[in-house]
Structure formats: structure tokens, C-alpha cells
Motif scaffolding. Structure first.
Motif, PDB file in Angstrom:
ATOM      1  N   PHE A 141      -3.639  -9.752  -0.262  1.00  0.00           N
ATOM      2  CA  PHE A 141      -3.215  -8.453  -0.799  1.00  0.00           C
ATOM      3  C   PHE A 141      -2.171  -7.840   0.143  1.00  0.00           C
ATOM      4  CE2 PHE A 141      -7.579  -7.586  -3.022  1.00  0.00           C
ATOM      5  CZ  PHE A 141      -7.390  -8.715  -3.801  1.00  0.00           C
ATOM      6  N   THR A 198      -9.498 -10.709   0.822  1.00  0.00           N
ATOM      7  CA  THR A 198      -8.358  -9.907   0.377  1.00  0.00           C
ATOM      8  C   THR A 198      -7.120 -10.122   1.251  1.00  0.00           C
ATOM      9  OG1 THR A 198      -9.087  -8.015   1.725  1.00  0.00           O
ATOM     10  CG2 THR A 198      -9.912  -8.138  -0.538  1.00  0.00           C
ATOM     11  N   LEU A 235      -1.459  -2.926  -5.204  1.00  0.00           N
ATOM     12  CA  LEU A 235      -2.558  -3.870  -5.405  1.00  0.00           C
ATOM     13  C   LEU A 235      -2.379  -4.632  -6.715  1.00  0.00           C
ATOM     14  CD1 LEU A 235      -5.133  -5.180  -4.568  1.00  0.00           C
ATOM     15  CD2 LEU A 235      -6.415  -3.189  -5.382  1.00  0.00           C
ATOM     16  N   TYR A 285     -10.862  -1.090  -3.873  1.00  0.00           N
ATOM     17  CA  TYR A 285      -9.712  -0.182  -3.815  1.00  0.00           C
ATOM     18  C   TYR A 285     -10.133   1.221  -3.377  1.00  0.00           C
ATOM     19  CZ  TYR A 285      -5.744   2.588  -5.505  1.00  0.00           C
ATOM     20  OH  TYR A 285      -4.686   3.456  -5.599  1.00  0.00           O
ATOM     21  N   PHE A 303      -0.417  -4.442  -0.812  1.00  0.00           N
ATOM     22  CA  PHE A 303      -1.396  -3.355  -0.745  1.00  0.00           C
ATOM     23  C   PHE A 303      -1.692  -2.976   0.697  1.00  0.00           C
ATOM     24  CE2 PHE A 303      -5.958  -2.067  -0.557  1.00  0.00           C
ATOM     25  CZ  PHE A 303      -5.796  -0.810  -1.115  1.00  0.00           C
ATOM     26  N   PHE A 312     -12.753  -5.060  -7.951  1.00  0.00           N
ATOM     27  CA  PHE A 312     -11.450  -4.619  -7.454  1.00  0.00           C
ATOM     28  C   PHE A 312     -11.424  -3.110  -7.230  1.00  0.00           C
ATOM     29  CE2 PHE A 312      -9.345  -8.470  -9.641  1.00  0.00           C
ATOM     30  CZ  PHE A 312      -9.421  -9.218  -8.475  1.00  0.00           C
ATOM     31  N   ASP A 369       0.061  -7.413  -6.165  1.00  0.00           N
ATOM     32  CA  ASP A 369      -0.568  -8.520  -5.432  1.00  0.00           C
ATOM     33  C   ASP A 369      -1.412  -9.381  -6.363  1.00  0.00           C
ATOM     34  OD1 ASP A 369       0.449  -7.998  -2.874  1.00  0.00           O
ATOM     35  OD2 ASP A 369      -1.118  -6.532  -2.449  1.00  0.00           O
ATOM     36  N   LEU A 370      -2.177  -8.747  -7.227  1.00  0.00           N
ATOM     37  CA  LEU A 370      -3.048  -9.488  -8.138  1.00  0.00           C
ATOM     38  C   LEU A 370      -2.236 -10.350  -9.101  1.00  0.00           C
ATOM     39  CD1 LEU A 370      -5.740  -6.755  -8.944  1.00  0.00           C
ATOM     40  CD2 LEU A 370      -5.975  -8.747  -7.443  1.00  0.00           C
TER      41      LEU A 370
END
Length: 211
Positions: free
Chosen positions: A193, A190, A138, A87, A196, A83, A141-142
Motif C-alpha cells: 500500500f 499491507t 488506498l 483504513y 497510502f 480494508f 494501491d488496491l
């Protein structure tokens, strides 16, 4: 060569490749590394993994319950999970982070043999006040992804898959076709996400305007 913190060097040297060598203590490397990661907003992402039992420190003998790490080192400071690689890549500082730590000798698994004083001529990434919002986005989102999946630990599996793919991307060299394939694969991995990506679009737009 004078000794100073990396933060001080940022203030006196506009370019990481400015050819300006400084001597830093091992402790300064660790402290400034943790500070930079914090300012980049990565702790929000780490907190999500930790809350779902996926701490990268799990099983480490230096980890004390309720106290955290009892023996910080350059190796763990420099290390990035899938991650965090993704990122830092998206916010445009992964190469700087990797290049900085490649200067630092003695890194090992959960320990280091780094000398007490190290000469460096590349700086850590510059941080931005907007990085905090990106890290929060982010992380949100996770959490949403984990809560919406029946399989427990889904994001931890995603983290490992993303880690492997990011490593492939980082080492694909000048193979343009392979790079494009890997970038497409990462984009698919992703796709959820959403917060993000929205924050990232805004961040990039503002960065262009400020140039």
C-alpha cells in the motif's frame, strides 16, 4: 433531550465523551453514518472491491440492480470490511466509529431492529478534508495490486485475511506482545500500500503541526 443530527452535535460538542446525550432517529443514524463514511473517503475503497466483483452487498435480497440498496439499516451502515477496519485504524478513527455504533441497539445481519428513536452520548468520528486523498490513495494501491497479480480476486482474499487479523488486533486487550505481533503482521500484509503509506505519513505530519 432535543433531537438533532450527529453532524449538528459535532458542531456543539468538542468532545465525543462530553456527557451530552441527544436523541436521534433511526433514519438520522443511517444518513449521518453514510455521510461520515463518505467524508472519510471510504467510498473510493468500496468502489474498487465492487469493480472486481467483491461487493459486501452481494447476494443481499435488498439490493436492486442499477439502483443499489432498497432497505438501508443501522447494521450495514456500522459494518466494516477488512480494508475499512484497517483504513479507519490507520487514520485514527476506528475506536470512535466502533464505540459510537456499540450504543445503537437492534443490529443484526443485513437488517436491524433498532428503535425509531435512540439516545446516544458518543459522537461519530470527526472528518477532515484530507481524508478524501487518503481514501483515493488506498483505492489506487488496491487497483494496482489486483492488476499486478495473476490470481483473479487477489485483493478480495487479502481483504478477508486483513479482516481476520484486524479483529484479532481489536480484541487483544492488554496483551502487549500479542498486539505488537499482530501489528507487525498487518504491516507485512499491507506493505504494497505504497501510495497510502506515503499519503498517511504526510497526513500525520500535518496533523502534528496543526496541534
Amino acid at each position: 433531550m432535543s433531537e438533532q443530527t450527529i453532524g449538528a452535535r459535532k458542531a456543539t460538542n468538542d468532545s465525543p465523551e462530553g456527557g451530552h446525550t441527544v436523541t436521534l432517529t433511526r433514519n438520522a443514524l443511517i444518513v449521518d453514518g453514510m455521510k461520515t463514511l463518505g467524508e472519510l473517503g471510504t467510498h473510493h475503497i468500496c468502489n474498487v472491491c465492487i469493480s472486481y466483483g467483491g461487493s459486501c452487498c452481494r447476494g443481499c435480497p435488498h439490493l436492486a440492480d442499477g439502483l443499489g440498496c432498497g432497505q438501508r439499516n443501522t447494521s450495514c451502515t456500522a459494518w466494516l470490511c477488512g480494508f475499512l477496519k484497517y483504513y479507519l485504524y490507520e487514520i485514527g478513527v476506528l475506536d470512535e466509529w466502533q464505540s459510537f455504533w456499540e450504543q445503537i441497539p437492534g443490529q443484526d445481519y443485513r437488517e436491524d431492529f433498532t428503535p425509531e428513536r435512540v439516545d446516544v452520548n458518543l459522537a461519530m468520528p470527526r472528518t477532515n478534508v484530507r481524508h478524501e486523498r487518503l481514501g483515493l490513495a488506498l483505492a489506487a494501491d488496491l487497483r494496482q495490486i489486483e492488476q499486478s497479480h495473476v490470481a483473479i480476486g487477489f485483493i478480495l482474499t487479502l481483504r478477508e485475511k486483513l479482516d481476520k487479523t484486524m479483529d484479532q488486533l481489536m480484541h487483544c486487550g492488554t496483551d502487549r506482545k500479542r498486539r505488537i505481533r499482530l501489528q507487525r503482521k498487518i504491516k507485512m500484509m499491507t506493505a504494497d500500500f505504497r501510495s497510502f503509506h506515503q499519503s498517511l505519513d504526510s497526513y500525520r505530519s500535518n496533523s502534528i503541526i496543526e496541534r
